[in-house]
Design an enzyme around this catalytic site. Structure first.
Site, short mmCIF file in Angstrom:
data_model
loop_
_atom_site.label_atom_id
_atom_site.label_comp_id
_atom_site.label_asym_id
_atom_site.label_seq_id
_atom_site.Cartn_x
_atom_site.Cartn_y
_atom_site.Cartn_z
CB SER A 38 -12.88 -7.34 4.42
OG SER A 38 -12.68 -7.57 5.79
CG HIS A 87 -22.83 -11.21 15.82
ND1 HIS A 87 -23.67 -11.04 16.90
CD2 HIS A 87 -21.58 -10.90 16.25
CE1 HIS A 87 -22.96 -10.63 17.94
NE2 HIS A 87 -21.69 -10.54 17.58
#
Length: 478
Positions: free
Chosen positions: A398, A196
């Site tokens: 995921s 991120h």
């Protein structure tokens, strides 16, 4: 703010009766200001991946001006009526945009109506959550209860952890990396290139040496490259950001392999690991085959977002670290009659109550059911896209479905898809139903038939991003 606008089952009749959105709330107003995508040539495709982002665009076409009250407003009530109408229209726009929300990891399936009466209080948890300050309107009792719950989840005893409820996920990363730097002041920060952006923001803020590590096609850290980068800085301790779900592909770094790589290359007892679990940090404990994120392993801190999987209506997060690390950050604040080791000063005292409320309502069993639903629906979306001949990838642990970027920017903005280069993704959260996915798929296939009609242009090749096995372009389609 604390009502049930996020509840997918409510307001269906209201949506049908809603008046057309006023011009200032229309998504089209934003789309018109966006340069069209360039997709005709390879050179233009490359330019698209780094297209210019214009700061401040749309601000003056979308803003609602603040006007001074007229002298007779209190008598006529015109100002109150005007503001009420603006807020009503804005609420309708939120209902519409929530209906088409698919690209960002926010759980919009919540109802906090029972907490609305607390909006009348200015609740502030400034300072250390474990030391009460002179400011009496706080929610520390809720905050510490939430922190205890997460410490148990990650297997750290009450007398061994310290943490706090942050104002966002980024703050959790900023704090975790700061703790790492305080433990190893001359340490080098390592993070995969798909980490991120807040991780690299932390490196700039703290003036830390930062090394980007290559990733596998799945998006997880490439530990062979990690080893090579470590050996280039063998004399300095290592501070590592481990992703428990990357931003774009939802990839989970192999924590055990990262630890093994460190210990086998001369870094034993000379490393600090921060785990960025913004979304999947709360999902993985409820996936049977998932590796464990636990403080029984030599990690230093874990952070998650509270407004993502939990479904808090305001940005917030949870940061947990080892108590032994925190003294270096703490300082006495006399006018608070407290200590403070947090990043921010004032902290939202409402957020802990929302988190406490949800954790009590759902518990471990409720979260497990929601995780299973998300993974099941993510596989449904992946399979439907693949059946339609659309390149798609879904990592094993995921609920982030990665696929070829839609050609039309209007469509991207309508469904609020997150895009990077030639790929886009949809994040399947608890509020994302099969009906919503079918609606999205129907519109995508209809639009796609127009974008690529009569073979005038072809879908992009995304083998570099998702691997040849997942790419269904004309070159790789079998």
């Amino acid at each position: 703010m604390v009502g049930s606008m996020g509840n997918g089952s409510m307001d269906l009749r209201e949506r049908e009766k809603a008046e057309p959105l006023p011009k200032e709330f229309e998504p089209k107003e934003m789309v018109d200001a966006v340069p069209p995508l360039r997709t005709d040539t390879v050179e233009e495709e490359e330019k698209r991946t780094s297209r210019e982002i214009v700061l401040g665009r749309n601000v003056h076409t979308m803003c609602l001006e603040v006007k001074e009250p007229e002298d007779d407003d209190e008598v006529t009530g015109d100002r109150e009526a005007y503001m009420a109408s603006v807020l009503a229209r804005y609420r309708r726009s939120l209902i519409d945009r929530t209906k088409h929300h698919l690209g960002y990891p926010y759980n919009l399936d919540f109802d906090y109506g029972a907490l609305s009466h607390l909006q009348h209080f200015s609740i502030n948890n400034l300072g250390d959550p474990f030391i009460e300050s002179n400011y009496g309107v706080h929610s520390r009792q809720f905050e510490v209860g939430v922190l205890d719950w997460f410490a148990r989840l990650w297997e750290l005893e009450k007398n061994e952890y310290w943490g706090y409820i942050t104002n966002c996920g980024t703050e959790g990363n900023l704090h975790g990396i700061l703790v790492g730097r305080e433990v190893f002041p001359n340490g080098v920060l390592y993070a995969s290139k798909e980490s991120h952006y807040s991780v690299f923001k932390a490196a700039r803020m703290y003036r830390m040496e930062c090394v980007k590590v290559a990733t596998l096609v799945s998006g997880e850290i490439n530990c062979a490259d990690f080893k090579a980068k470590l050996l280039q800085n063998k004399e300095k301790p290592a501070i590592i950001n481990v992703n428990i779900g990357t931003t774009v592909k939802g990839a989970v770094d192999d924590l055990d392999l990262v630890i093994q790589t460190l210990e086998e290359n001369g870094f034993k007892d000379r490393f600090y690991i921060h785990c960025d679990g913004a979304l999947f940090g709360l999902m993985m404990p409820f996936v049977k085959r998932a590796p464990k994120v636990t403080f029984k392993k030599p990690i230093g801190s874990v952070s998650v977002s509270g407004h993502k999987f939990v479904g808090c209506p305001m940005p917030c997060g949870v940061q947990i670290t080892r108590l032994e690390h925190i003294n270096a950050l703490s300082s006495n604040v006399e006018y608070l009659a407290s200590r403070d080791a947090t990043i921010m000063g004032s902290r939202n005292g409402h957020a802990p109550i929302f988190l406490w409320y949800t954790l009590n309502r759902k518990g471990y069993r409720g979260f497990r059911k929601e995780v299973q639903k998300c993974l099941r629906n993510a596989h449904y979306l992946k399979d439907r896209l693949k059946e339609a001949g659309i390149s798609v990838m879904l990592n094993e642990l995921s609920s982030t479905v990665v696929f070829e970027r839609p050609k039309d920017e209007d469509f991207v903005r309508q469904w609020q898809l997150a895009c990077e280069g030639n790929i886009a993704h949809a994040v399947v959260m608890p509020n994302v139903t099969i009906e919503k996915l079918d609606h999205f798929l129907g519109e995508l296939l209809e639009k796609r038939s127009l974008w690529y009609q009569e073979g005038k242009s072809s879908p992009p090749c995304i083998a570099a991003e998702v691997g040849e096995i997942n790419c269904l372009c004309s070159m790789h389609k079998k």
